[in-house]
Design an enzyme around this catalytic site. Sequence first.
Site, mmCIF file in Angstrom:
data_model
loop_
_atom_site.group_PDB
_atom_site.id
_atom_site.type_symbol
_atom_site.label_atom_id
_atom_site.label_comp_id
_atom_site.label_asym_id
_atom_site.label_seq_id
_atom_site.Cartn_x
_atom_site.Cartn_y
_atom_site.Cartn_z
ATOM 1 N N SER A 1 41.971 36.814 41.657
ATOM 2 C CA SER A 1 40.709 36.095 41.827
ATOM 3 C C SER A 1 40.185 36.200 43.262
ATOM 4 C CB SER A 1 40.931 34.648 41.410
ATOM 5 O OG SER A 1 39.725 34.097 41.015
ATOM 6 N N HIS B 1 40.945 33.711 32.574
ATOM 7 C CA HIS B 1 41.157 33.965 34.001
ATOM 8 C C HIS B 1 42.539 33.455 34.406
ATOM 9 C CE1 HIS B 1 39.498 34.561 38.025
ATOM 10 N NE2 HIS B 1 39.975 33.388 38.390
#
Length: 453
Positions: free
Chosen positions: A291, A432
């Site tokens: 990320s 995610h």
Amino acid sequence: MKKTFMRDGLRRLVVRAWKTTRPGESFPSGIMILTVFLLLICAGTGLAQQQDVNYDESKVPAYTLPNPLVMTNGRRVTSARMWMEKRRPQLLKLFETNEYGFSPGRPKGMTFQVVSVDKNALGGKATRKEVLINFSGKKEGPKMRLLIYLPNDVPRPVPMFLGLNFGGNQTVSSDPGITINSGWMRDGWGVVNHHATEASRGVNACRWQLQKILARGYGLATAYYGDIEPDFNGGIRQSVRALYLRPGQLEPPADGWGAIGAWAWGLSRAMDYLETDKDVDAHRVAVVGHSRLGKTALWAGAQDTRFALVISNDSGEGGAALSRRWFGETVRSINTSFPWWFCQNFRKYNNDVNALPMDQHELLALIAPRPVYIATAAGDLWADPRGMFLAAKAADPVYRLLGTDGLGALKMPGIGQPVMTTIGFHLRCGPHNVTAYDWEQFLNFADKHMKER
Ligand code: GTR
């Protein structure tokens, strides 16, 4: 201040609306005008938000990517040498000036102190070290604690994965020998009042897969990203970036490093240490991140050619995803939510991404010919998996010019079909995150490009 101004303005508008209402009217005309006015404001705000986020493939407008193999003066890049000597430095400068900002080099006074070594960690499977990196060498200066695990049953020096962690070193394993980080942290997951407690041990272990890494013959080095800069607006005051400000200066210049630049710089400082450690093969260090730290890993790998291999997981906007592609997070939304991540110049492109003199495929190209792996997840549309694949594809000509096999896929592969050429890619199912599946691929990729060469 802004809120009070708006509240007072609204009050004045309502009073005026009542005053302009004629007696006997069932729905006062002033109120009608006011209602229409308010509806327009709401619609306007909604529209602005809608314009910011798109998840509809059919609505992605056409865009033209800058050609990585054309110099800014229009000359074609025709050889590997021309790329390395002319175009690569030019592109690096474009990213420094317009997106991540310029970073300083290795600080002069920096010191390393090996504060602990346990040759019998994890039931004898590994050696655990903790190294204190004092960036300025001064007693009160910012320090980063690097945690290192080395497999015991593998000949030294060993290849390594190096990555920053989100919650402190103690979160990567439940090993009670890891020092709990005492710095500022976001609450939750064993963090209370911004300080990590015993309960935070091992909470992110599944994101690191330490046992698997060691069993495959690799070491792991990791540090808390907040040791370099705590991740909040104003964190710069406790950041390494503050070391480089003149007295009275509150922020770096418009092309000066943001937090991502600082985190990437911290990875290079960790590499400075790894180069001195005889147990580590510094020529086989893979930099990895998830990320915002995936963006960081890419930027670190782009600038610092000592990293032999680069892995970004769900890095999205400002990472491996194309900025020009209007899908998921945008330059404007990232600069609005996280204004401290990039250099101030990046904000110039909030409303005109097509004016960027480069795009993220060229960030990947800066890593060439070193292997780069782009991990994406089907449930992470905010990070735009397709935009990351397209960036990999647009970096391919550079990788090929430099004599590698580039990206071995013409079309975006389906879920669970990893591509393992010099530009690696996968699309995993789920949201995610970093999972065991992701690590399985990182290890396969590292085996192929760092061990079998
Ligand atoms: C999100 C941000 C992304 C990504 C992510 C993360 O809020 O919009 O760009 O970096 O945070 O780092 O977890």
